[in-house]
Design a protein around this motif. Sequence first.
Motif: not given
Length: 335
Positions: A1, A4, A29, A43, A101, A129, A131-133, A167, A213
């Motif tokens: 991570m 990024l 995170e 985290s 971000h 941060i 993040r794509e999920a 997300t 994304f």
Amino acid sequence: MLKLIAHLLPPELYERLRRLPDSVHAGLEEIRIREERPLEIVSLDKSGFLTEDGGWSSNPQQAFRPSGELCRKLLGRLTGHSLYAMEEELRKGYITVTGGHRVGLAGRTVLERGDVKAIRDIGGFNIRIAREAVGAADKLAQQLADAARRSIHSTLLIGPPRMGKTTMLRDLARIVSSGAWPDTAMAGWPGRRVAIVDERSEIAASVKGVPSFDVGPRTDVMDACPKAEGMMMMLRSMSPEVIMADEIGRPEDAAAVREAAHSGVAIVATAHASSLEEARGRPILRELLHDGAFSRCVILGRSRSGFEARVVALQHAAPTAREPTAARAAGEAGT
């Protein structure tokens, strides 16, 4: 991570962070940087501190303390070394950078006629941060499916900060837009035209108008636009079947949501609240929930077993042309 956001960090800070344990990197995170004070790491929902040699400690006395010079270097990288060009973002107290971000800022405010004009002497940074999920909302999409319309119910997603609202919203956009409905009973349902109003550039993480994304092939994004104005612009110009927006809560947001609902468009939005009762304690959300702007509410949270999403069917859901009032269950029931 960490990779990024490597381009945002001064080398001396990146090298320390790079030496953190792999387990911390995997769940990274937030990086909370405060000038001359312990550098905090979040985290996997756990908070700790970065040590001088790049380790992880629960003791703030052992923490690395960023200097004023390092903080100025960080600010320069975040703003492209042009504070003037980022004046509007700085006034809001955050910067959204490439990749979606978001960096929160703290410092001394400059007021003009009682309103915040700018932030000066910035000494606090919260790097969140993104993040794509892909697939994160598969199970949720099944519970929000509107069989009468072969689409998605108008839905309010609520939860406290860092609970995955954005997300989930992003992945719902992908599912609805692509028609990738995760259930055999939905086989043959078409993809729907989705409009995302991305005021903070966090949902689609657009760069020069192009989403970073995966938000689906039938999705249009209005980036860096106030939600209320963006929703009306999308309604007038892009003929969406579903509109999605993050963090509603202002009177003008509510007016735009009502207008969209009266136009037959499904609305999927997020808001800050830990429970349905807390959401109803906020006047704007209470009115929308009472008026039937949303027929479903998703409460996001964490339990001892991990992340959870509870879906509630709302009593005051407004009827649609294809779904008579009698077809709805009376009262509220979790699904």
